[in-house]
Design a protein around this motif. Structure first.
Motif, PDB file in Angstrom:
ATOM      1  N   PRO A  57     -10.575  45.421 -77.269  1.00  0.00           N
ATOM      2  CA  PRO A  57      -9.706  44.375 -76.836  1.00  0.00           C
ATOM      3  C   PRO A  57     -10.203  43.270 -77.448  1.00  0.00           C
ATOM      4  N   THR A  58     -10.112  42.077 -77.515  1.00  0.00           N
ATOM      5  CA  THR A  58     -10.228  40.608 -77.925  1.00  0.00           C
ATOM      6  C   THR A  58     -12.218  40.556 -77.649  1.00  0.00           C
ATOM      7  N   PRO A  59     -13.085  40.578 -78.318  1.00  0.00           N
ATOM      8  CA  PRO A  59     -14.019  40.035 -77.723  1.00  0.00           C
ATOM      9  C   PRO A  59     -14.011  39.344 -77.261  1.00  0.00           C
ATOM     10  N   THR A  60     -15.384  38.838 -76.485  1.00  0.00           N
ATOM     11  CA  THR A  60     -15.805  37.891 -75.709  1.00  0.00           C
ATOM     12  C   THR A  60     -17.046  37.384 -75.952  1.00  0.00           C
ATOM     13  N   GLY A  61     -17.988  38.573 -76.345  1.00  0.00           N
ATOM     14  CA  GLY A  61     -19.336  38.100 -76.531  1.00  0.00           C
ATOM     15  C   GLY A  61     -19.773  38.228 -78.168  1.00  0.00           C
ATOM     16  N   ALA A  62     -18.561  38.256 -79.234  1.00  0.00           N
ATOM     17  CA  ALA A  62     -19.279  38.390 -80.344  1.00  0.00           C
ATOM     18  C   ALA A  62     -19.129  37.119 -81.526  1.00  0.00           C
ATOM     19  N   LEU A  63     -19.557  35.701 -80.806  1.00  0.00           N
ATOM     20  CA  LEU A  63     -19.609  34.469 -81.554  1.00  0.00           C
ATOM     21  C   LEU A  63     -18.740  33.645 -82.327  1.00  0.00           C
ATOM     22  N   LEU A  95      -5.784  55.129 -69.259  1.00  0.00           N
ATOM     23  CA  LEU A  95      -6.491  56.353 -70.049  1.00  0.00           C
ATOM     24  C   LEU A  95      -7.379  56.232 -71.410  1.00  0.00           C
ATOM     25  N   ASP A  96      -7.081  54.938 -71.574  1.00  0.00           N
ATOM     26  CA  ASP A  96      -7.741  54.593 -72.845  1.00  0.00           C
ATOM     27  C   ASP A  96      -9.093  54.128 -72.806  1.00  0.00           C
ATOM     28  N   TRP A  97      -9.769  54.457 -74.040  1.00  0.00           N
ATOM     29  CA  TRP A  97     -11.037  54.441 -74.745  1.00  0.00           C
ATOM     30  C   TRP A  97     -11.576  52.861 -74.793  1.00  0.00           C
ATOM     31  N   PRO A  98     -11.789  52.238 -73.561  1.00  0.00           N
ATOM     32  CA  PRO A  98     -12.542  50.727 -74.786  1.00  0.00           C
ATOM     33  C   PRO A  98     -13.458  50.359 -75.171  1.00  0.00           C
ATOM     34  N   LEU A  99     -13.494  50.120 -76.885  1.00  0.00           N
ATOM     35  CA  LEU A  99     -14.386  49.033 -77.357  1.00  0.00           C
ATOM     36  C   LEU A  99     -14.742  47.555 -77.083  1.00  0.00           C
ATOM     37  N   VAL A 100     -16.219  47.950 -77.010  1.00  0.00           N
ATOM     38  CA  VAL A 100     -16.510  46.564 -77.124  1.00  0.00           C
ATOM     39  C   VAL A 100     -17.292  46.347 -77.864  1.00  0.00           C
ATOM     40  N   VAL A 101     -17.245  45.240 -78.221  1.00  0.00           N
ATOM     41  CA  VAL A 101     -17.434  43.962 -79.897  1.00  0.00           C
ATOM     42  C   VAL A 101     -18.260  43.364 -79.319  1.00  0.00           C
ATOM     43  N   THR A 102     -20.000  43.135 -79.515  1.00  0.00           N
ATOM     44  CA  THR A 102     -20.531  42.162 -78.966  1.00  0.00           C
ATOM     45  C   THR A 102     -21.475  41.622 -80.414  1.00  0.00           C
ATOM     46  N   ALA A 103     -21.618  40.382 -80.916  1.00  0.00           N
ATOM     47  CA  ALA A 103     -22.223  40.303 -81.694  1.00  0.00           C
ATOM     48  C   ALA A 103     -24.026  39.515 -81.420  1.00  0.00           C
ATOM     49  N   ARG A 104     -25.184  39.676 -82.155  1.00  0.00           N
ATOM     50  CA  ARG A 104     -25.879  38.884 -82.136  1.00  0.00           C
ATOM     51  C   ARG A 104     -26.805  37.975 -83.609  1.00  0.00           C
ATOM     52  N   ARG A 105     -27.371  36.862 -82.877  1.00  0.00           N
ATOM     53  CA  ARG A 105     -27.588  35.995 -84.683  1.00  0.00           C
ATOM     54  C   ARG A 105     -29.053  36.615 -84.521  1.00  0.00           C
ATOM     55  N   GLU A 106     -29.408  36.928 -85.903  1.00  0.00           N
ATOM     56  CA  GLU A 106     -30.651  37.111 -86.016  1.00  0.00           C
ATOM     57  C   GLU A 106     -31.067  36.402 -87.335  1.00  0.00           C
ATOM     58  N   GLY A 107     -31.243  35.235 -87.886  1.00  0.00           N
ATOM     59  CA  GLY A 107     -31.792  34.429 -88.793  1.00  0.00           C
ATOM     60  C   GLY A 107     -30.746  34.040 -89.196  1.00  0.00           C
ATOM     61  N   GLY A 108     -30.204  34.128 -90.662  1.00  0.00           N
ATOM     62  CA  GLY A 108     -28.392  33.721 -91.421  1.00  0.00           C
ATOM     63  C   GLY A 108     -27.866  34.760 -90.876  1.00  0.00           C
ATOM     64  N   ARG A 109     -28.075  35.862 -90.244  1.00  0.00           N
ATOM     65  CA  ARG A 109     -26.929  36.947 -90.386  1.00  0.00           C
ATOM     66  C   ARG A 109     -26.594  37.479 -88.917  1.00  0.00           C
ATOM     67  N   VAL A 110     -25.460  37.958 -89.116  1.00  0.00           N
ATOM     68  CA  VAL A 110     -24.616  38.508 -87.376  1.00  0.00           C
ATOM     69  C   VAL A 110     -24.543  40.092 -87.496  1.00  0.00           C
TER      70      VAL A 110
END
Length: 328
Positions: A57-63, A95-110
């Motif tokens: 699904p469209t990520p909502t917490g991936a910055l 019957l699908d298995w959702p794959l939830v994508v999130t991301a966090r910032r760490e310095g100059g990287r994600v």
């Protein structure tokens, strides 16, 4: 039989895998190029098509903005399909298995993170992706999205394989001894460089794809596999690598061996084994499967041939009729 390792200039390989004791097993040469980086569909093929579909699904917490998140979901689903994982960038169906994508910032990287859920919403596990540049991620550059998706898809595929192995292990048939065989990976010894770890890890992956349940401990295992490696000097500044994968059962009886012989430039495997471990483990897993299949076949009871029918007993000879004296 010689195979050229085009990914390692000047190196010539000749893999000669075969089985000792149960049968002779010869494998064809393998072009090592498909196994560099992301192996893709030819190398990371699942043993059996999974009985599920992954929804991204469209990520909502991936910055990301909504538009950027939708594009990354599409890139990730495409990369997963390239790794032979059935995936779709759509909201999860019943019957699908959702794959939830999130991301966090760490310095100059994600740092992306991928968490898998079953159709009932229970978490099945998670894996961390590799860092992405903050600027490219924040600018929602298509090239960065595709690079991150392609790079992280194998990690998600490995997570799925681990989940499948865990589900098989808890299956009632497996617990009753009728399910997939549990195989203890008892380690690899004698390999130069990181060969001991690389060979063991890759073998576990391939045995999982073949439907077995590899494990570290002995509890519950029906069979065990361990490997011995010898590096022997060879002419022309080469080194002969001899691998013996020894398959045994719980009572210690040795069922067979898969032996592989490979000539490489001397010292070329003193560091990372990489693709060599991948190809060696892939071929070894096929040979180990044949050893286990032979061991699992019930012995046939050779029935004694039916006794030849005995000749019919001769009919009794009738006694001669007694002559009666004539009446007087």
């Amino acid at each position: 039989m010689r195979c050229s390792d085009r990914g390692r200039p000047g190196a010539a390989f000749r893999w000669l895998p075969f089985l000792l004791l149960p049968l002779l097993f010869l494998a064809a040469c393998a072009d090592l190029r498909p196994y560099r980086g992301n192996p893709g569909g030819e190398a990371r093929r699942l043993a059996l098509p999974p009985a599920y579909r992954i929804a991204v699904p469209t990520p909502t917490g991936a910055l990301l903005t909504d538009a950027g998140a939708e594009r990354f979901a599409g890139a990730l689903a495409e990369a997963l399909r390239g790794a032979e994982v059935p995936a779709s960038a759509n909201p999860a169906q019943p019957l699908d298995w959702p794959l939830v994508v999130t991301a966090r910032r760490e310095g100059g990287r994600v740092l992306p993170r991928y968490e898998l859920f079953d159709a009932d919403g229970a978490s099945l596990g998670a894996t961390e992706g590799k860092p992405a540049p903050l600027r490219g991620w924040g600018m929602e550059e298509e090239a960065v999205f595709r690079e991150v998706a392609t790079r992280d898809a194998p990690g998600v595929a490995a997570l799925l394989e681990a989940v499948e192995a865990s589900r098989k292990a808890s299956d009632p048939a497996a617990l009753a001894g009728r399910g997939p065989l549990r195989v203890r990976l008892a380690g690899v010894t004698g390999a130069p460089g990181d060969g001991n770890k690389s060979l063991r890890d890759r073998l576990g992956e391939f045995l999982t794809r073949l439907g077995y349940l590899p494990q570290d401990g002995a509890e519950g295992a029906t069979y065990a596999v361990h490997a011995e490696v010898q590096a022997v000097p060879a002419p022309d500044n080469k080194q002969r690598i001899e691998l013996q994968w020894i398959v045994s059962r719980r009572d210690g009886y040795e069922l067979g061996r898969v032996v592989q012989i490979n000539e490489v430039p001397r010292g070329s495997l003193n560091g990372l084994w990489g693709d060599v471990a991948y190809v060696a483990a892939e071929q070894a897993a096929s040979g180990i499967r044949e050893v286990l299949q032979n061991a699992a076949q019930p012995e046939l009871d050779v029935a004694a041939p039916p006794a030849a029918p005995s000749a019919p007993a001769p009919a009794p000879t009738p006694a001669p009729a007694r002559a009666e004296a004539p009446a007087r």
